[in-house]
Design a protein around this motif. Structure first.
Motif, mmCIF file in Angstrom:
data_model
loop_
_atom_site.group_PDB
_atom_site.id
_atom_site.type_symbol
_atom_site.label_atom_id
_atom_site.label_comp_id
_atom_site.label_asym_id
_atom_site.label_seq_id
_atom_site.Cartn_x
_atom_site.Cartn_y
_atom_site.Cartn_z
ATOM 1 N N ARG A 88 41.907 36.593 40.192
ATOM 2 C CA ARG A 88 41.149 37.024 41.390
ATOM 3 C C ARG A 88 39.897 36.646 41.214
ATOM 4 O O ARG A 88 39.210 36.142 42.118
ATOM 5 C CB ARG A 88 41.509 38.473 41.552
ATOM 6 C CG ARG A 88 40.784 39.133 42.549
ATOM 7 C CD ARG A 88 41.019 40.752 42.864
ATOM 8 N NE ARG A 88 42.437 40.940 42.746
ATOM 9 C CZ ARG A 88 42.911 42.205 42.587
ATOM 10 N NH1 ARG A 88 41.976 43.200 42.336
ATOM 11 N NH2 ARG A 88 44.125 42.413 42.690
ATOM 12 N N ARG A 89 39.210 36.854 40.135
ATOM 13 C CA ARG A 89 37.922 36.644 39.753
ATOM 14 C C ARG A 89 37.442 35.101 40.145
ATOM 15 O O ARG A 89 36.302 34.840 40.492
ATOM 16 C CB ARG A 89 37.348 37.068 38.347
ATOM 17 C CG ARG A 89 35.758 37.236 38.328
ATOM 18 C CD ARG A 89 35.473 37.754 36.927
ATOM 19 N NE ARG A 89 36.135 39.102 36.664
ATOM 20 C CZ ARG A 89 36.096 39.658 35.498
ATOM 21 N NH1 ARG A 89 35.668 39.118 34.527
ATOM 22 N NH2 ARG A 89 36.601 41.032 35.735
ATOM 23 N N GLN A 90 38.235 34.215 39.248
ATOM 24 C CA GLN A 90 38.187 32.703 39.499
ATOM 25 C C GLN A 90 38.176 32.400 41.001
ATOM 26 O O GLN A 90 37.369 31.514 41.463
ATOM 27 C CB GLN A 90 39.124 32.119 38.707
ATOM 28 C CG GLN A 90 38.929 30.629 38.663
ATOM 29 C CD GLN A 90 40.046 29.979 37.841
ATOM 30 O OE1 GLN A 90 40.977 30.359 37.285
ATOM 31 N NE2 GLN A 90 40.021 28.488 37.632
ATOM 32 N N ARG A 96 37.346 34.146 43.651
ATOM 33 C CA ARG A 96 36.384 34.732 44.342
ATOM 34 C C ARG A 96 35.115 33.887 44.178
ATOM 35 O O ARG A 96 34.461 33.507 44.914
ATOM 36 C CB ARG A 96 36.022 36.127 44.088
ATOM 37 C CG ARG A 96 34.841 36.724 44.871
ATOM 38 C CD ARG A 96 34.488 38.294 44.491
ATOM 39 N NE ARG A 96 35.663 38.985 44.291
ATOM 40 C CZ ARG A 96 36.167 39.500 43.248
ATOM 41 N NH1 ARG A 96 35.811 39.250 42.236
ATOM 42 N NH2 ARG A 96 37.186 40.240 43.603
ATOM 43 N N ARG A 97 35.047 33.446 42.895
ATOM 44 C CA ARG A 97 33.909 32.390 42.288
ATOM 45 C C ARG A 97 34.087 30.954 43.117
ATOM 46 O O ARG A 97 33.016 30.460 43.857
ATOM 47 C CB ARG A 97 33.647 32.160 40.846
ATOM 48 C CG ARG A 97 33.293 33.287 40.225
ATOM 49 C CD ARG A 97 32.960 32.682 38.953
ATOM 50 N NE ARG A 97 34.016 32.283 38.041
ATOM 51 C CZ ARG A 97 34.644 32.852 37.214
ATOM 52 N NH1 ARG A 97 34.702 34.153 37.029
ATOM 53 N NH2 ARG A 97 35.995 32.274 36.578
ATOM 54 N N LEU A 98 35.291 30.561 43.258
ATOM 55 C CA LEU A 98 35.521 29.236 43.928
ATOM 56 C C LEU A 98 35.242 29.270 45.099
ATOM 57 O O LEU A 98 34.749 28.381 45.933
ATOM 58 C CB LEU A 98 37.015 28.888 43.524
ATOM 59 C CG LEU A 98 37.595 28.396 42.314
ATOM 60 C CD1 LEU A 98 38.908 28.194 42.150
ATOM 61 C CD2 LEU A 98 36.486 27.203 41.875
ATOM 62 N N ALA A 99 35.729 30.634 45.862
ATOM 63 C CA ALA A 99 35.396 30.753 47.587
ATOM 64 C C ALA A 99 33.917 30.758 47.608
ATOM 65 O O ALA A 99 33.528 30.215 48.732
ATOM 66 C CB ALA A 99 36.036 32.024 47.994
ATOM 67 N N GLU A 100 33.333 31.360 46.932
ATOM 68 C CA GLU A 100 31.908 31.500 46.922
ATOM 69 C C GLU A 100 30.957 30.071 47.011
ATOM 70 O O GLU A 100 29.860 30.073 47.593
ATOM 71 C CB GLU A 100 31.022 32.443 46.053
ATOM 72 C CG GLU A 100 31.386 33.869 46.346
ATOM 73 C CD GLU A 100 31.176 34.650 45.238
ATOM 74 O OE1 GLU A 100 30.600 34.263 44.189
ATOM 75 O OE2 GLU A 100 31.345 35.896 45.443
ATOM 76 N N ARG A 101 31.655 29.060 46.220
ATOM 77 C CA ARG A 101 30.933 27.850 46.005
ATOM 78 C C ARG A 101 31.386 26.978 46.852
ATOM 79 O O ARG A 101 31.139 25.812 46.891
ATOM 80 C CB ARG A 101 31.229 27.466 44.411
ATOM 81 C CG ARG A 101 30.526 28.289 43.453
ATOM 82 C CD ARG A 101 30.443 27.357 42.147
ATOM 83 N NE ARG A 101 31.589 27.213 41.549
ATOM 84 C CZ ARG A 101 32.308 27.580 40.636
ATOM 85 N NH1 ARG A 101 31.934 28.683 40.283
ATOM 86 N NH2 ARG A 101 33.546 27.180 40.377
ATOM 87 N N ALA A 161 42.806 31.331 46.446
ATOM 88 C CA ALA A 161 43.635 31.765 45.275
ATOM 89 C C ALA A 161 45.293 31.039 45.616
ATOM 90 O O ALA A 161 45.546 30.574 44.395
ATOM 91 C CB ALA A 161 43.744 33.196 45.348
ATOM 92 N N VAL A 162 45.692 31.202 46.713
ATOM 93 C CA VAL A 162 46.983 30.315 46.827
ATOM 94 C C VAL A 162 46.876 28.873 46.492
ATOM 95 O O VAL A 162 47.961 28.319 45.809
ATOM 96 C CB VAL A 162 47.752 30.788 48.154
ATOM 97 C CG1 VAL A 162 48.783 29.974 48.507
ATOM 98 C CG2 VAL A 162 47.654 32.005 48.268
ATOM 99 N N ASN A 163 45.666 28.352 47.110
ATOM 100 C CA ASN A 163 45.780 26.792 46.792
ATOM 101 C C ASN A 163 45.385 26.443 45.286
ATOM 102 O O ASN A 163 45.872 25.210 44.848
ATOM 103 C CB ASN A 163 44.687 26.281 47.785
ATOM 104 C CG ASN A 163 45.163 25.957 49.160
ATOM 105 O OD1 ASN A 163 45.741 25.002 49.464
ATOM 106 N ND2 ASN A 163 44.860 26.946 50.059
ATOM 107 N N SER A 164 44.960 27.231 44.641
ATOM 108 C CA SER A 164 44.854 27.112 43.047
ATOM 109 C C SER A 164 45.931 27.309 42.493
ATOM 110 O O SER A 164 45.985 26.522 41.343
ATOM 111 C CB SER A 164 43.544 28.139 42.478
ATOM 112 O OG SER A 164 44.105 29.234 42.335
#
Length: 443
Positions: free
Chosen positions: A2-4, A6-11, A301-304
Motif C-alpha cells: 500500500r505504501r509503495q 501511494r508513492r508511485l501514485a504521488e510520482r 496498486a492493481v496495475n503494479s
C-alpha cells in the motif's frame, strides 16, 4: 504494498493518460470475477464434479457481453505499448531492448506461477495425492496461459506493427478484421481446417492496432467519434449473434459447436469495437476521476500486480474448491437456482481472500520486474536481435504447449517436462541477451 502504491501514485507524471490504467484494472478485475462466476461445483460420493455454468444455464450467456473484456485489455495494451515504444525510441533506444524489457515484465510473474505449480504438484505427489487429481488441478491453474500466448505475441510484434500503423493507420485493423472474416468463412461455411486458427493472432492484432490509433490521435476521444463507434459495434454484435450464425456467448464452453473466442470471430471484434467506443466516450470522465488521490492509488496498486492477479486467479479456485466443497462448508445447489446465485457471494468473497494472499506472496516478483531497468545503451545488431526472436519463439511455443497439455497427469511436477524445459531455455536466452548486450538503467 500500500505504501509503495501511494508513492508511485504521488510520482505520476501529469501528462499520463490515467484513464488507460483505469480501464486495464477494470478489465482484469472483470475477467477474474467473470471466470469465478462461470464455475459451478458439486461434491458427492463420486468426488468433485463441475464445469462452466454457461453450458447448463442458457440465460447466463448474454451476461458474457459485459464480462468478456479481453478486447478492452488488448485495446489499452496497444495504447500503452505505442506510448512506451515511441518514448523509448525517442530517447535513443532500440526495438530489441524495448522487446526485452517488455518480455521481462511479462515473463517474471509467469515463471513464478510455473515454478509455484511445479513445487505444489511435486509436494502433493509426495504426500500421496491422486495423480489424476493433480493433473486436473494444474490444468485449471494454468488456464490463464491461453491469454498470455496471444498477448506476448502481439507485444513482440509491436515494433513492426507500429511501423505499419505509421504508414497505413486505421487501414491496418480494417484489413485484419477482413482477414478474420475470411477465416470465419473458411472455417464455418467451407469447413476448411486450420485456416481459421490464424484468427487467434489476427483478431487480437486488430484490437491492439486500435490502441495504436487511439494513442496517436487517429482515433480521437471525441463524442462525435465514440458514440457512432459504440452504436455501430453494438448493432453489429446483435446482428451477428441474435440474427447471424455466431453464438450469443462471448465465452466458449464445452459442447458449443462454434465459439467466439476459440478462435476469435467477427462477433468478438464487434464487441471490441463497442468497448473501444465506450473507452473513448468515457475518457474525460475517467481522467477526471483518476485525479483524485484515493481512486488513483487503488488503480496504481492493481496495475503494479496485474499479471499476478490474472495468472493466479484460477489457482485460487483450485484452493477454494476443496476448502469450501470438500469440507461441506459450501452446500451443493442446482446451478442457476436462487440458492446457487445467493451462494456466489461467499464464493467470490472466499476466492478474493485467497487471491489476496497469493498476491501478497507472489506479487513482489512482478513488482521487482516492473522496477527493473531497461538498457542504458541500446541493444543493436543482428545477433542479439536474432537471439531475442529465438528466445521469444521458444517461450511462446512452450506456453502454447503447456496450455494445450490438457488435464492429464504429466509427471511429478504436474507439467510436461519438455515444455517446461523449452520455456526455461527461452527465458535463459532472453536473460543472456540482456546481460551480454545491455547495461541497466532506468526506463
Amino acid at each position: 504494498m500500500r505504501r509503495q502504491a501511494r508513492r508511485l501514485a504521488e510520482r505520476t507524471p501529469p501528462q499520463r493518460e490515467r484513464h488507460v490504467d483505469l480501464l486495464r484494472a477494470v478489465a482484469i478485475v472483470a475477467v477474474v470475477v467473470g471466470h469465478w462466476l462461470a464455475i459451478y461445483v458439486t461434491h458427492d460420493s463420486r468426488g468433485f464434479q463441475g464445469g462452466n455454468i454457461l453450458r447448463v444455464v442458457p440465460w447466463a450467456r448474454p451476461l458474457t457481453w459485459p464480462f468478456q473484456v479481453m478486447p478492452l485489455f488488448f485495446l489499452v495494451g496497444g495504447f500503452a505499448n505505442a506510448a512506451s515504444l515511441t518514448s523509448h525510441l525517442r530517447r535513443g533506444g532500440s526495438s530489441t531492448d524495448w522487446v526485452l524489457g517488455r518480455a521481462a515484465r511479462l515473463l517474471r510473474p509467469t515463471t513464478t506461477l510455473l515454478g509455484g505449480l511445479a513445487v505444489a504438484a511435486a509436494t502433493a505427489g509426495l504426500l500421496g495425492a491422486d495423480p489424476a487429481l493433480i493433473g486436473v488441478a494444474v490444468w485449471l491453474a494454468s488456464i490463464p496461459l491461453w491469454f498470455l500466448v496471444a498477448y506476448i505475441a502481439v507485444v513482440v510484434l509491436t515494433p513492426p506493427m507500429y511501423a505499419l500503423h505509421r504508414r497505413a493507420g486505421l487501414a491496418v485493423p480494417i484489413v485484419l478484421a477482413v482477414l478474420v472474416g475470411v477465416g470465419d468463412l473458411t472455417r464455418l461455411a467451407l469447413a476448411v481446417p486450420y485456416v481459421g486458427k490464424a484468427n487467434f493472432l489476427l483478431a487480437w492484432l486488430a484490437v491492439h492496432q486500435l490502441g495504436f490509433a487511439w494513442q496517436d490521435g487517429r482515433l480521437p476521444s471525441r463524442r462525435s467519434v465514440a458514440a457512432p463507434m459504440t452504436v455501430a459495434g453494438f448493432t453489429a454484435l446483435v446482428l451477428l449473434t441474435v440474427v447471424g450464425p455466431y453464438p450469443v456467448s462471448m465465452v466458449g464452453f464445452e459442447g458449443e459447436r462454434v465459439q467466439n473466442t476459440s478462435p476469435p470471430t467477427l462477433a468478438l471484434l464487434a464487441l471490441a469495437v463497442t468497448q473501444a467506443g465506450i473507452a473513448l466516450w468515457t475518457r474525460d470522465r475517467g481522467n477526471r476521476w483518476m485525479r483524485r488521490p484515493g481512486p488513483w492509488t487503488v488503480v496504481v496498486a492493481v496495475n503494479s500486480v496485474i499479471m499476478t492477479l490474472f495468472l493466479w486467479h484460477m489457482t485460487a479456485v483450485v484452493i477454494g474448491v476443496p476448502a469450501l466443497y470438500g469440507t461441506a462448508v459450501m452446500p451443493d445447489a442446482t446451478p442457476g437456482s436462487g440458492l446457487w446465485l445467493l451462494l456466489r457471494i461467499p464464493w467470490l468473497a472466499f476466492l478474493a481472500l485467497i487471491l489476496a494472499l497469493l498476491v501478497a506472496v507472489f506479487g513482489r516478483f512482478e513488482q521487482r520486474a516492473g522496477s527493473r531497468t531497461a538498457p542504458a545503451a541500446p541493444v543493436r545488431g543482428v545477433l542479439p536481435a536474432a537471439l531475442t526472436v529465438a528466445g521469444i519463439v521458444a517461450v511462446i511455443a512452450a506456453l502454447l504447449g503447456l496450455a494445450l497439455a490438457g488435464s492429464g497427469y504429466h509427471g511429478p511436477v504436474g507439467l510436461p517436462v519438455g515444455m517446461v524445459a523449452a520455456y526455461a531455455g527461452g527465458v535463459a536466452v532472453l536473460g543472456l541477451v540482456r546481460r551480454r548486450y545491455a547495461r541497466p538503467a532506468r526506463d
